[in-house]
Design a protein around this motif. Structure first.
Motif, PDB file in Angstrom:
ATOM      1  N   VAL A  90       0.763  -1.111  -0.014  1.00  0.00           N
ATOM      2  CA  VAL A  90       0.083  -0.178   0.067  1.00  0.00           C
ATOM      3  C   VAL A  90       0.976   1.275   0.162  1.00  0.00           C
ATOM      4  O   VAL A  90       1.696   1.282   0.891  1.00  0.00           O
ATOM      5  N   LEU A  91       0.609   2.212  -0.860  1.00  0.00           N
ATOM      6  CA  LEU A  91       1.387   3.554  -0.956  1.00  0.00           C
ATOM      7  C   LEU A  91       0.407   4.416  -0.377  1.00  0.00           C
ATOM      8  O   LEU A  91      -0.797   4.922  -0.816  1.00  0.00           O
ATOM      9  N   PRO A  92       0.339   4.993   0.873  1.00  0.00           N
ATOM     10  CA  PRO A  92      -0.444   5.662   1.397  1.00  0.00           C
ATOM     11  C   PRO A  92      -0.594   7.448   1.131  1.00  0.00           C
ATOM     12  O   PRO A  92       0.215   7.747   0.391  1.00  0.00           O
ATOM     13  N   GLY A  93      -1.451   7.927   1.846  1.00  0.00           N
ATOM     14  CA  GLY A  93      -1.549   9.452   1.512  1.00  0.00           C
ATOM     15  C   GLY A  93      -0.458  10.156   2.216  1.00  0.00           C
ATOM     16  O   GLY A  93       0.162   9.651   3.091  1.00  0.00           O
ATOM     17  N   GLY A  94      -0.457  11.615   1.917  1.00  0.00           N
ATOM     18  CA  GLY A  94       0.172  12.543   2.532  1.00  0.00           C
ATOM     19  C   GLY A  94       0.953  13.229   1.513  1.00  0.00           C
ATOM     20  O   GLY A  94       0.230  13.567   0.658  1.00  0.00           O
ATOM     21  N   PHE A  95       2.049  14.194   2.025  1.00  0.00           N
ATOM     22  CA  PHE A  95       2.619  14.858   1.112  1.00  0.00           C
ATOM     23  C   PHE A  95       4.059  14.553   1.005  1.00  0.00           C
ATOM     24  O   PHE A  95       5.012  15.021   1.456  1.00  0.00           O
ATOM     25  N   SER A  96       4.383  13.441   0.333  1.00  0.00           N
ATOM     26  CA  SER A  96       5.718  12.742   0.295  1.00  0.00           C
ATOM     27  C   SER A  96       6.759  13.947  -0.460  1.00  0.00           C
ATOM     28  O   SER A  96       6.449  14.559  -1.309  1.00  0.00           O
ATOM     29  N   TYR A  97       7.858  13.970   0.345  1.00  0.00           N
ATOM     30  CA  TYR A  97       9.043  15.143   0.179  1.00  0.00           C
ATOM     31  C   TYR A  97       8.319  16.336  -0.160  1.00  0.00           C
ATOM     32  O   TYR A  97       8.732  17.032  -1.158  1.00  0.00           O
ATOM     33  N   GLY A  98       7.279  16.959   0.603  1.00  0.00           N
ATOM     34  CA  GLY A  98       6.761  18.104   0.604  1.00  0.00           C
ATOM     35  C   GLY A  98       6.161  18.507  -0.658  1.00  0.00           C
ATOM     36  O   GLY A  98       5.689  19.753  -0.828  1.00  0.00           O
ATOM     37  N   ASP A  99       5.671  17.497  -1.301  1.00  0.00           N
ATOM     38  CA  ASP A  99       4.942  17.667  -2.841  1.00  0.00           C
ATOM     39  C   ASP A  99       6.028  18.705  -3.584  1.00  0.00           C
ATOM     40  O   ASP A  99       5.709  19.254  -4.739  1.00  0.00           O
ATOM     41  N   TYR A 100       7.268  18.622  -3.375  1.00  0.00           N
ATOM     42  CA  TYR A 100       8.329  19.308  -4.031  1.00  0.00           C
ATOM     43  C   TYR A 100       8.165  18.817  -5.847  1.00  0.00           C
ATOM     44  O   TYR A 100       7.915  17.575  -5.820  1.00  0.00           O
ATOM     45  N   LEU A 101       8.602  19.816  -6.299  1.00  0.00           N
ATOM     46  CA  LEU A 101       8.449  19.320  -7.924  1.00  0.00           C
ATOM     47  C   LEU A 101       7.123  19.226  -8.388  1.00  0.00           C
ATOM     48  O   LEU A 101       6.379  19.955  -9.078  1.00  0.00           O
ATOM     49  N   ARG A 102       6.591  17.939  -8.142  1.00  0.00           N
ATOM     50  CA  ARG A 102       5.343  17.785  -8.340  1.00  0.00           C
ATOM     51  C   ARG A 102       4.871  16.508  -7.412  1.00  0.00           C
ATOM     52  O   ARG A 102       5.550  15.940  -6.786  1.00  0.00           O
ATOM     53  N   CYS A 103       3.306  16.707  -7.148  1.00  0.00           N
ATOM     54  CA  CYS A 103       3.106  15.472  -6.140  1.00  0.00           C
ATOM     55  C   CYS A 103       3.422  14.404  -6.645  1.00  0.00           C
ATOM     56  O   CYS A 103       3.049  13.587  -7.630  1.00  0.00           O
ATOM     57  N   GLY A 104       4.188  13.494  -5.737  1.00  0.00           N
ATOM     58  CA  GLY A 104       4.597  11.999  -5.951  1.00  0.00           C
ATOM     59  C   GLY A 104       5.659  11.938  -7.068  1.00  0.00           C
ATOM     60  O   GLY A 104       6.277  10.821  -7.052  1.00  0.00           O
ATOM     61  N   ALA A 105       6.323  12.799  -7.386  1.00  0.00           N
ATOM     62  CA  ALA A 105       7.221  12.908  -8.486  1.00  0.00           C
ATOM     63  C   ALA A 105       8.558  12.584  -7.785  1.00  0.00           C
ATOM     64  O   ALA A 105       9.182  11.711  -8.548  1.00  0.00           O
ATOM     65  N   ILE A 106       8.896  12.840  -6.841  1.00  0.00           N
ATOM     66  CA  ILE A 106      10.182  12.316  -6.256  1.00  0.00           C
ATOM     67  C   ILE A 106       9.984  11.104  -5.580  1.00  0.00           C
ATOM     68  O   ILE A 106      11.033  10.138  -5.689  1.00  0.00           O
TER      69      ILE A 106
END
Lengths: 83, 233
Positions: free
Chosen positions: B47-63
């Motif tokens: 499961v890949l859960p929700g949140g703001f991975s890497y602060g949503d830097y660049l684009r949400c989920g990109a990093i």
């Protein structure tokens, strides 16, 4: 310092809320001739050696695969500065 | 032996503990997976859960899509490992190209948090097999960048091949094309959606229903579905 500049813009067809808000503000402060504002990203890739053609090609690739998402953005320019 | 379901934590992930709890309530063992560790610890599903991975830097989920653990997940998903991406996890799946399209700022520009009605349109996946086709469910939705977007060609393919797994009902909350709330891949093992099933797994803590306040547990079936799929595999 040699660097490659990658410029990314949201696609024309997409609403750019940041640009729209800035344009509204400019209109309020008297800049009536500015018809629209669109905001993208300038990404600098720094090097401590001269940039080569291969670096530029790699930057183009990074730009298209990682620094932008082709569904929503375009890489509009990849340029070299201070080489 | 109970099933082992991995739950990934990136820097900035918020709902990993809720997802772990959902896995446990469904009857499986939750295995925490760390972004920097490419070892999936022999889990049966992820499961890949929700949140703001890497602060949503660049684009949400990109990093997050480039993280060591994600590289391993992409490889395993291409081999058939069941993977569920929720909210930011859905964004990670899209950025990883495990699912097509993209997610952009909500149409009305506001972050939206509410209980959301959905229609389950595809039950031939390990994450949806306990639902009935076209079942209407209600689970929480909370996102700022949940507007699903894809090229006309991709949309046509998604609709033509029946890859839309969930569609928003009673109002499209974020401007998603074709009211798409979630997708599956061609194989069916990868499913992603913006709303949060892990927040609707225990009576007393879920959405309101006609029967009682906060009694909604429609999200639990995502997790019992995958256990069922693994048992019957």
């Amino acid at each position: 310092m040699p660097k490659i500049i990658v410029e990314v813009m949201p696609k024309e067809v997409l609403l750019d809320p940041q640009g729209k808000a800035v344009a509204n503000s400019l209109h309020r402060t008297g800049h009536k001739d500015i018809t629209a504002v669109r905001i993208g990203k300038r990404i600098e890739l720094h090097f401590d050696r001269p940039v080569t053609e291969a670096d530029v090609a790699a930057a183009q690739k990074i730009g298209e695969s990682f620094l932008s998402n082709a569904v929503i953005e375009d890489v509009v320019a990849v340029t070299v500065e201070d080489n | 032996m109970t099933m082992k379901i991995g739950v990934v934590t990136f820097p900035g992930t918020l709902d990993d503990r809720d997802a772990q709890r959902a896995v446990r309530i469904a009857g499986a063992t939750a295995v925490p997976l760390w972004h920097a560790d490419a070892n999936l610890h022999k889990v049966d599903a992820v499961v890949l859960p929700g949140g703001f991975s890497y602060g949503d830097y660049l684009r949400c989920g990109a990093i997050a899509a480039q993280a060591p653990v994600t590289e391993a997940i992409i490889k395993a998903a291409n081999g058939g490992l069941p993977v569920l991406g929720i909210c930011n996890g859905f964004q990670v799946l899209v950025e990883s190209h495990l699912l097509p399209g993209g997610l952009i700022r909500n149409e009305a520009q506001h972050f939206i948090c509410r209980d959301q009605k959905l229609r389950v349109e595809n039950i031939n996946t390990p994450w949806t097999n306990q639902f009935e086709l076209n079942q209407e469910i209600t689970i929480p939705l909370k996102n700022g960048e949940g507007g699903y977007i894809a090229t006309d060609e991709t949309l046509k393919r998604l609709e033509g091949e029946g890859l839309v797994a969930f569609r928003y009902l009673d109002g499209n909350p974020n401007g998603s094309m074709n009211d798409i709330a979630g997708l599956r891949n061609e194989r069916g093992n990868v499913v992603g959606l913006m709303p949060h099933p892990e927040h609707a797994v225990e009576a007393g803590f879920g959405p309101d229903t006609n029967i009682a306040m906060r009694s909604g547990i429609d999200g639990l079936k995502f997790f019992t579905s995958v256990i069922n799929a693994l048992v019957n595999a």
